[in-house]
Design an enzyme around this catalytic site. Sequence first.
Site, mmCIF file in Angstrom:
data_model
loop_
_atom_site.group_PDB
_atom_site.id
_atom_site.type_symbol
_atom_site.label_atom_id
_atom_site.label_comp_id
_atom_site.label_asym_id
_atom_site.label_seq_id
_atom_site.Cartn_x
_atom_site.Cartn_y
_atom_site.Cartn_z
ATOM 1 N N GLY A 1 0.832 -1.194 0.000
ATOM 2 C CA GLY A 1 0.000 0.000 0.000
ATOM 3 C C GLY A 1 0.867 1.245 0.000
ATOM 4 N N CYS A 2 0.380 2.312 0.564
ATOM 5 C CA CYS A 2 1.122 3.567 0.615
ATOM 6 C C CYS A 2 2.494 3.356 1.232
ATOM 7 C CB CYS A 2 0.340 4.596 1.426
ATOM 8 S SG CYS A 2 1.255 6.116 1.754
ATOM 9 N N PHE A 3 3.537 3.783 0.533
ATOM 10 C CA PHE A 3 4.879 3.519 1.036
ATOM 11 C C PHE A 3 5.244 4.343 2.264
ATOM 12 C CE2 PHE A 3 6.310 5.807 -3.150
ATOM 13 C CZ PHE A 3 5.747 7.009 -2.751
#
Length: 230
Positions: free
Chosen positions: A57-59
Amino acid sequence: MKRHFLAAMVPLAIASAIVIPAYSQSAAALERPVAAPAAKRFANEGNGLKTAVFAGGCFWGVEAVFSHVKGVKSAVSGYHGGNAATATYEKTNTGVTGHAEAVRVVYDPKIVRYDQLLQIFFSVTADPTLRNRQGPDRGSQYRAALVPLSAEQRKVAAAYLKQMQASGKWSSPIVTEIEAYKKFYKAETYHQDFMVKNPRHGYIVRWDKPKVAALKAMYPSHYRSTFIRN
């Protein structure tokens, strides 16, 4: 697509392309930590620093969690897969470039093994039952994937995914896959060390600080209070 960026923090062309997602109770429920099982198959990687890539997902959150793990020497946000021409935030956010937001982790296996990183990753960072989404973010660029960089890591990852499926810890099937390493492209400077630079950012407060808090609560022996900057 993506989240509460302050326009002043990014180039105008990028800021204008960002769509703020609708945060829902169902999305929030997917972010609850799960006590992933300890791996039965330990990683044996020998001496020296090792590198692995994780997409979850979002890093920002993936980077934040690994930056607080003892034995991790660096955690760099970037894009895995696709090609160099489309390895930018603006282009990967279309979801059609083949990239995944990912984090390249360099670690000392004498302090934290690869299998322990997997346990932490699936406990507090990524939901392995979701395909092409994590938390409030949707699209193939937000898929959860393991990208081993050695034969040993690949064997450990494959064994662990099978163990997770049989563990009964998740009510839905495990869909996270192992991806062959292609190339890792470092993300733009403003994405690096994002949580420590922007502790009051709305997305960080809502989605990523709870992951670091879960790491501290669930894995105190692995938790490091300092954030390792790139």
